[in-house]
Scaffold this motif. Structure first.
Motif, PDB file in Angstrom:
ATOM      1  N   GLN A 259      20.431 -37.367-106.224  1.00  0.00           N
ATOM      2  CA  GLN A 259      19.229 -37.184-105.405  1.00  0.00           C
ATOM      3  C   GLN A 259      19.456 -36.119-104.338  1.00  0.00           C
ATOM      4  O   GLN A 259      18.604 -35.263-104.123  1.00  0.00           O
ATOM      5  CB  GLN A 259      18.816 -38.514-104.745  1.00  0.00           C
TER       6      GLN A 259
ATOM      7  N   SER B 155      19.613 -32.718-105.989  1.00  0.00           N
ATOM      8  CA  SER B 155      18.246 -32.298-106.335  1.00  0.00           C
ATOM      9  C   SER B 155      17.496 -31.795-105.112  1.00  0.00           C
ATOM     10  O   SER B 155      16.794 -30.784-105.175  1.00  0.00           O
ATOM     11  CB  SER B 155      17.473 -33.451-106.970  1.00  0.00           C
ATOM     12  N   ASN B 156      17.637 -32.498-103.998  1.00  0.00           N
ATOM     13  CA  ASN B 156      16.959 -32.077-102.770  1.00  0.00           C
ATOM     14  C   ASN B 156      17.452 -30.723-102.278  1.00  0.00           C
ATOM     15  O   ASN B 156      16.662 -29.892-101.831  1.00  0.00           O
ATOM     16  CB  ASN B 156      17.137 -33.121-101.662  1.00  0.00           C
TER      17      ASN B 156
ATOM     18  N   LEU C 221      15.819 -28.154-104.453  1.00  0.00           N
ATOM     19  CA  LEU C 221      14.390 -28.092-104.170  1.00  0.00           C
ATOM     20  C   LEU C 221      14.117 -27.263-102.919  1.00  0.00           C
ATOM     21  O   LEU C 221      13.289 -26.347-102.924  1.00  0.00           O
ATOM     22  CB  LEU C 221      13.843 -29.511-103.994  1.00  0.00           C
ATOM     23  N   TYR C 222      14.832 -27.558-101.846  1.00  0.00           N
ATOM     24  CA  TYR C 222      14.600 -26.835-100.596  1.00  0.00           C
ATOM     25  C   TYR C 222      15.140 -25.411-100.647  1.00  0.00           C
ATOM     26  O   TYR C 222      14.591 -24.512-100.003  1.00  0.00           O
ATOM     27  CB  TYR C 222      15.147 -27.627 -99.408  1.00  0.00           C
TER      28      TYR C 222
ATOM     29  N   PRO D 214       7.141 -28.970-101.207  1.00  0.00           N
ATOM     30  CA  PRO D 214       7.585 -29.957-102.206  1.00  0.00           C
ATOM     31  C   PRO D 214       6.506 -31.009-102.409  1.00  0.00           C
ATOM     32  O   PRO D 214       5.766 -31.349-101.486  1.00  0.00           O
ATOM     33  CB  PRO D 214       8.828 -30.591-101.579  1.00  0.00           C
ATOM     34  N   THR D 215       6.413 -31.524-103.616  1.00  0.00           N
ATOM     35  CA  THR D 215       5.485 -32.618-103.898  1.00  0.00           C
ATOM     36  C   THR D 215       6.209 -33.936-103.616  1.00  0.00           C
ATOM     37  O   THR D 215       7.379 -33.946-103.225  1.00  0.00           O
ATOM     38  CB  THR D 215       5.014 -32.566-105.363  1.00  0.00           C
TER      39      THR D 215
ATOM     40  N   ARG E 174       8.458 -36.911-103.999  1.00  0.00           N
ATOM     41  CA  ARG E 174       9.696 -37.062-104.768  1.00  0.00           C
ATOM     42  C   ARG E 174       9.561 -38.215-105.762  1.00  0.00           C
ATOM     43  O   ARG E 174       8.882 -39.202-105.500  1.00  0.00           O
ATOM     44  CB  ARG E 174      10.882 -37.315-103.825  1.00  0.00           C
ATOM     45  N   ASN E 175      10.184 -38.054-106.882  1.00  0.00           N
ATOM     46  CA  ASN E 175      10.206 -39.034-107.963  1.00  0.00           C
ATOM     47  C   ASN E 175       8.834 -39.264-108.604  1.00  0.00           C
ATOM     48  O   ASN E 175       8.669 -40.201-109.361  1.00  0.00           O
ATOM     49  CB  ASN E 175      10.800 -40.370-107.501  1.00  0.00           C
TER      50      ASN E 175
ATOM     51  N   ASP F   6       7.494 -30.102-109.015  1.00  0.00           N
ATOM     52  CA  ASP F   6       8.266 -30.359-107.802  1.00  0.00           C
ATOM     53  C   ASP F   6       7.776 -29.578-106.593  1.00  0.00           C
ATOM     54  O   ASP F   6       7.968 -29.996-105.451  1.00  0.00           O
ATOM     55  CB  ASP F   6       9.740 -30.013-108.038  1.00  0.00           C
TER      56      ASP F   6
END
Length: 135
Positions: A7, A10-11, A14-15, A30-31, A33-34, A39
Motif C-alpha cells: 500500500q 503504491s501510494n 501514485l503521488y 488521486p481518486t 484508494r482501493n 487512480d
C-alpha cells in the motif's frame, strides 16, 4: 531504503505520478484508494481536457500483474513506475497497448494476465510524458 508494504509503495508511485503531471501543467488528483477504476483524474489549466490514469508501482523492475481479466485495464493512460525506492523510472502506455502486450498465464485452472518487463521497458514508452494529452 527499508522495505515498504504494498500500500505504501503504491501510494509513493501514485503521488510521484501526480507530481510529474503537475510539472507538465495538469491538475492531478488521486481518486478514492482501493476503489475499482482509475487512480488519477487530471485536467489541463483551462479545463478543456480531462484524462484518467491507472498507475502500477513496483519497487523493482518486475512484470506488472494485470489480474484475471483484461476488462479492468481502463482509463486514458497507464503509467508504470518501477524502482520507486531508488530513482523512479516511468513508462507511459495507453490501455490498448497494455492489452496487446499482455501475456496470459494459466496455473491450476486459474487464468492471470501479466505485462512482462521486456514488453513495456523500452524507448517507446520510457519517460514519454509528452504522450499525455496527445491521445
Amino acid at each position: 531504503m527499508e522495505e515498504k508494504n504494498l500500500q505504501v509503495t503504491s501510494n509513493v508511485g501514485l503521488y510521484y505520478v501526480c507530481y510529474k503531471l503537475s510539472l507538465q501543467g495538469w491538475n492531478a488528483m488521486p481518486t478514492a484508494r482501493n476503489a475499482k477504476g482509475v487512480d488519477i483524474i487530471a485536467y489541463n489549466s483551462d479545463c478543456s481536457k480531462m484524462i484518467s490514469i491507472q498507475v502500477k508501482t513496483l519497487s523493482k523492475r518486475n512484470a506488472v500483474p494485470l489480474g484475471r481479466d483484461l476488462g479492468k485495464v481502463m482509463g486514458n493512460y497507464w503509467i508504470i513506475v518501477n524502482e520507486i525506492d531508488k530513482e523512479p523510472k516511468t513508462f507511459v502506455l495507453i490501455p490498448e497497448e497494455v492489452k496487446k502486450l499482455a501475456e496470459k498465464r494459466e496455473k491450476e485452472g486459474q487464468v492471470s494476465y501479466w505485462l512482462q518487463v521486456k514488453s513495456y521497458s523500452n524507448e517507446e514508452y520510457f519517460e514519454k510524458w509528452d504522450r499525455i494529452g496527445e491521445i
